[in-house]
Scaffold this motif. Structure first.
Motif, PDB file in Angstrom:
ATOM      1  N   LEU A  48      -7.580  -1.240   5.912  1.00 37.18           N
ATOM      2  CA  LEU A  48      -8.338  -1.488   4.691  1.00 37.18           C
ATOM      3  C   LEU A  48      -8.180  -0.320   3.721  1.00 37.18           C
ATOM      4  CD1 LEU A  48     -10.319  -3.099   2.984  1.00 37.18           C
ATOM      5  CD2 LEU A  48     -12.201  -2.108   4.315  1.00 37.18           C
ATOM      6  N   LYS A  49      -8.187   0.905   4.233  1.00 38.40           N
ATOM      7  CA  LYS A  49      -8.035   2.062   3.359  1.00 38.40           C
ATOM      8  C   LYS A  49      -6.659   2.071   2.704  1.00 38.40           C
ATOM      9  CE  LYS A  49      -8.661   7.088   3.170  1.00 38.40           C
ATOM     10  NZ  LYS A  49      -9.576   6.969   2.015  1.00 38.40           N
ATOM     11  N   GLU A  50      -5.620   1.770   3.487  1.00 40.78           N
ATOM     12  CA  GLU A  50      -4.265   1.721   2.925  1.00 40.78           C
ATOM     13  C   GLU A  50      -4.162   0.649   1.841  1.00 40.78           C
ATOM     14  OE1 GLU A  50      -1.713   3.070   6.919  1.00 40.78           O
ATOM     15  OE2 GLU A  50      -2.098   0.946   6.483  1.00 40.78           O
ATOM     16  N   TYR A  51      -4.764  -0.478   2.108  1.00 45.89           N
ATOM     17  CA  TYR A  51      -4.727  -1.582   1.137  1.00 45.89           C
ATOM     18  C   TYR A  51      -5.439  -1.178  -0.155  1.00 45.89           C
ATOM     19  CZ  TYR A  51      -5.822  -6.237  -0.794  1.00 45.89           C
ATOM     20  OH  TYR A  51      -5.968  -7.333  -1.599  1.00 45.89           O
ATOM     21  N   THR A  52      -6.623  -0.635  -0.026  1.00 47.33           N
ATOM     22  CA  THR A  52      -7.409  -0.235  -1.198  1.00 47.33           C
ATOM     23  C   THR A  52      -6.685   0.836  -1.999  1.00 47.33           C
ATOM     24  OG1 THR A  52      -9.458  -0.753  -0.006  1.00 47.33           O
ATOM     25  CG2 THR A  52      -9.639   0.640  -1.955  1.00 47.33           C
ATOM     26  N   GLU A  53      -6.131   1.835  -1.308  1.00 44.61           N
ATOM     27  CA  GLU A  53      -5.451   2.922  -2.005  1.00 44.61           C
ATOM     28  C   GLU A  53      -4.154   2.442  -2.664  1.00 44.61           C
ATOM     29  OE1 GLU A  53      -6.490   6.013  -2.643  1.00 44.61           O
ATOM     30  OE2 GLU A  53      -8.395   5.337  -1.749  1.00 44.61           O
ATOM     31  N   THR A  54      -3.490   1.465  -2.049  1.00 38.46           N
ATOM     32  CA  THR A  54      -2.265   0.921  -2.658  1.00 38.46           C
ATOM     33  C   THR A  54      -2.585   0.227  -3.980  1.00 38.46           C
ATOM     34  OG1 THR A  54      -1.190   0.633  -0.502  1.00 38.46           O
ATOM     35  CG2 THR A  54      -0.334  -0.672  -2.337  1.00 38.46           C
ATOM     36  N   LEU A  55      -3.665  -0.537  -4.009  1.00 41.42           N
ATOM     37  CA  LEU A  55      -4.055  -1.203  -5.253  1.00 41.42           C
ATOM     38  C   LEU A  55      -4.386  -0.172  -6.330  1.00 41.42           C
ATOM     39  CD1 LEU A  55      -6.272  -4.202  -4.010  1.00 41.42           C
ATOM     40  CD2 LEU A  55      -3.793  -4.031  -4.238  1.00 41.42           C
ATOM     41  N   LYS A  56      -5.067   0.901  -5.938  1.00 47.62           N
ATOM     42  CA  LYS A  56      -5.372   1.978  -6.898  1.00 47.62           C
ATOM     43  C   LYS A  56      -4.080   2.621  -7.408  1.00 47.62           C
ATOM     44  CE  LYS A  56      -9.899   3.342  -5.038  1.00 47.62           C
ATOM     45  NZ  LYS A  56     -10.661   4.441  -4.376  1.00 47.62           N
ATOM     46  N   TYR A  57      -3.151   2.840  -6.482  1.00 48.10           N
ATOM     47  CA  TYR A  57      -1.870   3.462  -6.849  1.00 48.10           C
ATOM     48  C   TYR A  57      -1.128   2.611  -7.871  1.00 48.10           C
ATOM     49  CZ  TYR A  57       3.041   4.763  -6.349  1.00 48.10           C
ATOM     50  OH  TYR A  57       4.344   5.114  -6.609  1.00 48.10           O
ATOM     51  N   TRP A  58      -1.063   1.311  -7.617  1.00 49.07           N
ATOM     52  CA  TRP A  58      -0.372   0.423  -8.570  1.00 49.07           C
ATOM     53  C   TRP A  58      -1.057   0.461  -9.932  1.00 49.07           C
ATOM     54  CZ3 TRP A  58       0.032  -3.952  -4.420  1.00 49.07           C
ATOM     55  CH2 TRP A  58       1.232  -3.793  -3.698  1.00 49.07           C
ATOM     56  N   GLU A  59      -2.369   0.462  -9.928  1.00 42.75           N
ATOM     57  CA  GLU A  59      -3.101   0.465 -11.197  1.00 42.75           C
ATOM     58  C   GLU A  59      -2.905   1.782 -11.943  1.00 42.75           C
ATOM     59  OE1 GLU A  59      -7.333  -1.393 -12.629  1.00 42.75           O
ATOM     60  OE2 GLU A  59      -7.355  -0.108 -10.863  1.00 42.75           O
ATOM     61  N   GLU A  60      -2.818   2.884 -11.198  1.00 43.82           N
ATOM     62  CA  GLU A  60      -2.620   4.194 -11.820  1.00 43.82           C
ATOM     63  C   GLU A  60      -1.207   4.368 -12.351  1.00 43.82           C
ATOM     64  OE1 GLU A  60      -5.767   6.516  -8.830  1.00 43.82           O
ATOM     65  OE2 GLU A  60      -3.603   6.806  -8.625  1.00 43.82           O
ATOM     66  N   THR A  61      -0.222   3.878 -11.611  1.00 43.90           N
ATOM     67  CA  THR A  61       1.174   4.092 -12.013  1.00 43.90           C
ATOM     68  C   THR A  61       1.696   3.029 -12.973  1.00 43.90           C
ATOM     69  OG1 THR A  61       1.906   2.918  -9.999  1.00 43.90           O
ATOM     70  CG2 THR A  61       1.740   5.336  -9.892  1.00 43.90           C
ATOM     71  N   CYS A  62       1.039   1.875 -13.034  1.00 43.35           N
ATOM     72  CA  CYS A  62       1.478   0.798 -13.944  1.00 43.35           C
ATOM     73  C   CYS A  62       0.303   0.282 -14.774  1.00 43.35           C
ATOM     74  CB  CYS A  62       2.096  -0.351 -13.156  1.00 43.35           C
ATOM     75  SG  CYS A  62       3.462   0.091 -12.081  1.00 43.35           S
ATOM     76  N   PRO A  63      -0.378   1.167 -15.509  1.00 44.70           N
ATOM     77  CA  PRO A  63      -1.580   0.732 -16.234  1.00 44.70           C
ATOM     78  C   PRO A  63      -1.297  -0.305 -17.322  1.00 44.70           C
ATOM     79  CG  PRO A  63      -0.906   2.918 -16.943  1.00 44.70           C
ATOM     80  CD  PRO A  63      -0.044   2.577 -15.767  1.00 44.70           C
ATOM     81  N   ASP A  64      -0.054  -0.351 -17.805  1.00 42.96           N
ATOM     82  CA  ASP A  64       0.298  -1.320 -18.835  1.00 42.96           C
ATOM     83  C   ASP A  64       0.831  -2.624 -18.242  1.00 42.96           C
ATOM     84  OD1 ASP A  64       2.543  -0.078 -17.795  1.00 42.96           O
ATOM     85  OD2 ASP A  64       3.676  -0.166 -19.675  1.00 42.96           O
TER      86      ASP A  64
END
Length: 556
Positions: A57-73
């Motif tokens: 669950l932590k890996e999943y949550t952090e991956t979604l955050k990572y995508w949002e941070e690196t591809c905000p547009d």
């Protein structure tokens, strides 16, 4: 000892010798064969010797955050609900924010068995990586579509139990069965017990997607609790792959089988193969009147599952995928995106073919609008109202003449009649109808009656059509001369919003009559006539060979 006794003794000795040899040699041969078999097995790959990574669950949550941070547009992560255990339910919105959302198709991607069927979820995660990439088709997809992606709808099952149900044993895929659905209103009866189901329904209600693809696959769901161990899947676990439907539900499929074939062809090109349900089993589909021969029919049955909610409410096109290999799932999801980015067979606008809401003998009521959002709004409204629509055409159908009459209220439906004379009499005093023009057109042909399909009587207060309405005719010629097209006897001009459009595709010249919202609000009767010159000659009928005719003549 006689000669005969001597021969018998020799036979006995020979048999004993053969038996002894067989008894002594057979184990050696068996051992050799066993050794050969083991060598063959040893030469084969054994991917199951290595375990697959088990997503936490932590890996999943952090991956979604990572995508949002690196591809905000490109991506936004929203919370659409929370489980009974307090686990958030995230959804990714992937699109190009510089493009107006009114101009985009809406595609919902879920893994409703994610949940225990992990390769469905991991295929969706691969798809997200592609959708965020600079691949030209991914860029085109973000420009033309709004992707709503729910990789894990049942985190309690995915991260804790590997069972189908949530903590109250309700499966988000089915909603726990039809007993939990009111199939008259399409409402879910147990919202407090299945927040996962309610989260999906809320997304469908908010966005009214054009297409909903649900991705399934392999997992540990068939393992007994005492077999789960570390709950790591082994490499090499796979399954037969299917596209467009599910073995448990034959109605969870696109209405156009060519969509399924197009998606499968992309997977085949990538090196994979797909089971095609009743086609590969070479069986007919089941129906209630065929129950007596059900053991000779395809095993699938129609059921109402959660994914059908979008179809029931908004005429969303639904399909399911079973994924044994993530790259196969990715190839097929990419093919679906390509369908949404292009113009489908016989369609005028680009996008998914989802706009026909009612039909009668090759004539269709269809959504109005020049943008995906306008058509989505129109489609949703018309889909709810269409059961009450009555329809009629002149019969028999005649080359050079097309008619399509639609009544959208009880009052207007009462004016339709199979009898041509009675129908024309009913139209005499309708102020919006040019009676003389309509009468001239109808009486100029050879037809004997109207074929009429009566809609359901509206039991509640009839609402006007507020989002516009369109109608499609299909003329079976490539390049006809459209001589005269009328609505209620009034001549129409070419116009994408208030008039007609014509185009060729899929073997027909399509003619679409468009009635804008300001006119549909005040109308409940639509009488469409189309006169055309085919500009080609086709033969009709058959007669016996000349020799036969002469033979008959000679006998007279």
């Amino acid at each position: 000892m006689t000669h005969r006794n001597r021969l018998s003794e020799l036979r006995i000795i020979s048999c004993l010798w053969i038996f002894t040899c067989a008894f002594l040699i057979a184990p050696a041969l068996q051992a050799e064969e066993q050794s050969d078999l083991k060598q063959k097995l040893a030469r084969l790959p054994q991917p199951w010797q290595k375990k697959l990574h088990r997503l936490t669950l932590k890996e999943y949550t952090e991956t979604l955050k990572y995508w949002e941070e690196t591809c905000p547009d490109r991506v936004q992560v929203n919370r659409i609900g929370v489980t009974l255990e307090g686990i958030p339910l995230p959804m990714l919105k992937i699109t190009d924010p510089k493009k107006d959302d009114k101009l985009k198709q809406v595609c919902l991607v879920t893994a409703l068995h994610g949940g225990p069927e992990r390769s469905g979820t991991t295929a969706v995660l691969h798809f997200i990586e592609w959708a965020l990439s600079d691949d030209p088709e991914a860029v085109k997809t973000r420009e033309n579509q709004l992707l709503l992606i729910i990789p894990i709808i049942n985190p309690y099952a995915y991260f804790e139990t590997d069972r189908f149900g949530n903590s109250l044993k309700i499966d988000p895929y089915t909603g726990g069965g039809t007993v939990n659905w009111d199939l008259k209103t399409f409402e879910f009866k147990l919202p407090d017990k299945a927040p996962e189901v309610m989260a999906v329904l809320s997304v469908i209600d908010q966005f009214r997607p054009d297409v909903h693809v649900d991705v399934h696959g392999t997992g540990l769901q068939e393992y007994a609790p005492d077999q789960l161990g570390t709950r790591e899947r082994y490499r090499g676990q796979t399954m037969f792959e299917v596209t467009g439907s599910a073995y448990s539900n034959m109605s969870l499929r696109p209405w156009d089988w060519r969509i399924t074939d197009t998606i499968n062809n992309a997977g085949i090109k990538a090196g994979f193969g797909y089971d095609r349900f009743e086609a590969d089993a070479q069986r007919l589909l089941w129906g209630s009147s065929l129950t007596a021969m059900s053991n000779r029919l395809w095993l699938g049955r129609p059921n109402f599952y959660t994914a059908h909610y979008g179809y029931a409410r908004y005429h969303t096109m639904v399909l399911a995928l079973e994924v044994g290999w993530e790259q196969s799932g990715l190839a097929r999801l990419q093919a679906l995106m390509k369908i949404g980015n292009e113009r489908w067979k016989g369609e005028y606008f680009t996008g998914y073919p989802v706009n026909r809401v009612q039909g009668y003998i090759g004539h269709f009521v269809t959504a109005w609008g020049t943008t995906p959002q306008a058509r989505r709004q129109s489609r949703s409204e018309l889909w709810k109202l269409q059961p009450r629509f009555s329809q009629a055409i002149l019969y028999p159908q005649t080359a050079g003449r097309e008619t399509y009459f639609v009544a959208t209220s009880n009052k207007a439906a009462a004016l339709l009649s199979a009898d041509i004379t009675e129908f024309l009499e009913n139209m005499k005093n309708i102020p919006t109808v040019d009676h003389e023009a309509l009468k001239t057109i109808i009486e100029a042909g050879p037809e004997i009656k109207f074929a009429v399909s009566q809609g359901q009587s509206a039991s509640d207060t009839e609402q006007p059509i507020e989002q516009g309405i369109s109608f499609q005719l299909r003329i079976p010629y490539r390049d006809p001369d459209l001589v005269d097209i009328r609505l209620n006897g009034h001549l129409l001009k070419k116009c994408a919003t208030d008039g007609y459009l014509a185009w060729y595709g899929d073997g027909f010249t399509h003619v679409q009559i468009n009635v804008p919202p300001e006119k549909s609000k005040a109308s409940d009767l639509y009488l469409i006539t189309c006169l055309y010159h085919p500009r080609e000659t086709r033969t009709y009928g058959w007669k016996p060979p000349q020799s036969v005719m002469e033979r008959i003549q000679d006998t007279k």
